[in-house]
Scaffold this active site. Structure first.
Site, short mmCIF file in Angstrom:
data_model
loop_
_atom_site.label_atom_id
_atom_site.label_comp_id
_atom_site.label_asym_id
_atom_site.label_seq_id
_atom_site.Cartn_x
_atom_site.Cartn_y
_atom_site.Cartn_z
N LYS A 96 27.68 42.92 34.97
CA LYS A 96 28.68 42.10 35.68
C LYS A 96 28.91 42.66 37.08
O LYS A 96 29.02 41.91 38.05
CB LYS A 96 29.99 42.08 34.88
CG LYS A 96 29.89 41.27 33.58
CD LYS A 96 31.07 41.48 32.63
CE LYS A 96 30.83 40.74 31.31
NZ LYS A 96 31.90 40.92 30.31
N GLN A 124 37.03 44.72 29.21
CA GLN A 124 35.88 44.54 28.32
C GLN A 124 36.28 44.78 26.86
O GLN A 124 36.94 45.77 26.54
CB GLN A 124 34.74 45.49 28.74
CG GLN A 124 33.45 45.29 27.97
CD GLN A 124 32.77 43.94 28.24
OE1 GLN A 124 32.96 43.33 29.30
NE2 GLN A 124 31.99 43.46 27.28
N ASP A 154 38.52 35.97 32.55
CA ASP A 154 37.87 35.73 31.25
C ASP A 154 38.43 34.48 30.57
O ASP A 154 37.84 33.96 29.63
CB ASP A 154 38.13 36.93 30.31
CG ASP A 154 36.96 37.90 30.26
OD1 ASP A 154 35.80 37.44 30.31
OD2 ASP A 154 37.22 39.12 30.14
N1 GUN Z 1 33.01 41.33 25.00
C1 GUN Z 1 32.04 40.48 24.59
N2 GUN Z 1 32.03 39.37 25.36
C2 GUN Z 1 33.02 39.52 26.27
C3 GUN Z 1 33.50 38.72 27.34
O1 GUN Z 1 33.02 37.61 27.60
N3 GUN Z 1 34.52 39.25 28.06
C4 GUN Z 1 35.07 40.46 27.77
N4 GUN Z 1 36.09 40.88 28.52
N5 GUN Z 1 34.65 41.23 26.79
C5 GUN Z 1 33.63 40.76 26.05
#
Ligand code: GUN
Length: 301
Positions: A54, A98, A121
């Site tokens: 990311k 995350q 998110d």
């Molecule tokens: N863990 C697995 N997928 C995601 C996501 O799309 N966002 C976040 N913040 N954590 C994750």
């Protein structure tokens, strides 16, 4: 019959190029550089890779990204203090915590603390509610990425039977909502771990979204010939990365399929950038914005 391979990597690259251009024009007109703050707690190697990817995508698109990394022993109070400080920081536009968080930290409490205007998110209950009502602020990145892939691949959803396997808050539930909403107009079945015979439903799917978290779960006998298969899974199997769909078995019998890797994963990251850009734009007076083609894409694509 030839199978369409839905190339998420390529679709995401195009979207990221558009976002890079939009970020440049935001900077030119306002001086603002979209800034994503990522929070990573503990040492789950997969999470570290996701966050790293990311961040790389941010930098390539001309966004700023900062990483706030904490040991697994961090207390919930410390984490909440960080989130409050990121909420208050005027130069931070998006906050990403995350998941999963280590045991002892209540993810719901942490996610509920993120300022909804920075919740790129789309996990905050206010944003979930707005999405459910069909007036989204931030669409959750993976389901939004899937809708985008379908649209640019020329796959219509209206009147189709879409079956989603998996009812997670991150993917399954919002995916079902986006497919059913006005404009997408699919008839949606949501299957989960307590569905007695998932194959009965998956075989009826014109569009099947697998988000179950079990490697190679969807087999050839579980799909309708000619169907569209979207594989949201990312599972490590030995030294291989595989999806929730047994690609080798399923691809030859369906009309279209997204591969793993190179399918949904890159789309999720591109949509995170889109949300971050949108959050940055939202901090500026409307008259300073040179509104481009990305401004109106609020429908799940
Ligand atoms: N863990 C697995 N997928 C995601 C996501 O799309 N966002 C976040 N913040 N954590 C994750």
């Amino acid at each position: 019959m030839t199978t369409l391979i839905i190339n998420g990597k390529q679709i995401a690259e195009q979207l990221r190029a558009d976002l890079a251009g939009a970020a440049r024009s935001l900077k030119d007109s306002t001086g603002v550089v979209p800034h994503l703050a990522a929070v990573l707690v503990g040492d789950d190697p997969a999470s570290a890779v996701y966050v790293r990817n990311k961040q790389i995508a941010c930098h390539k698109a001309g966004f700023k990204s900062t990483l706030h990394r904490f040991p697994a022993t961090t207390s919930q109070a410390e984490l909440l203090e960080l989130v409050h400080s990121l909420n208050a920081a005027a130069d931070v536009h998006g906050i990403l915590v995350q998941l999963p968080l280590p045991k002892g930290i209540d993810a719901t409490t942490v996610l509920d603390t993120v300022d909804p205007a920075k919740d790129v998110d789309g996990f905050h209950p206010e944003n979930v509610g707005l999405m459910q009502q069909g007036r989204p602020r931030f669409l959750p990145c993976t389901p939004a990425g899937v809708m985008h892939m379908l649209r640019v691949s020329g796959i219509t959803t209206s009147g189709k039977h879409a079956v989603v396997i998996g009812r997670s808050d991150i993917v399954g539930k919002p995916m079902a909502a986006l497919l059913a909403q006005k404009g997408a107009d699919a008839t949606v079945t949501l299957c989960h771990s307590r569905t007695p015979d998932i194959a009965v439903f998956s075989r009826q799917a014109d569009i099947l979204v697998a988000a179950v978290g079990i490697p190679l779960y969807v087999k050839a006998h579980m799909v309708k010939p000619g169907a569209v298969i979207i594989d949201v899974g990312i599972n490590r199997l030995g030294d291989r990365l595989v999806g929730d769909v047994d690609y080798a078995q399923v691809a030859p019998v369906v009309g279209a399929i997204s591969p793993v890797p190179g399918g949904v994963g890159p789309m999720t990251i591109a949509k995170l950038l889109k949300n971050t850009l949108q959050a940055a734009r939202a901090t500026q007076p409307i008259e300073t914005l040179n509104i481009g083609p990305l401004a109106e894409t609020h429908r799940g694509d």
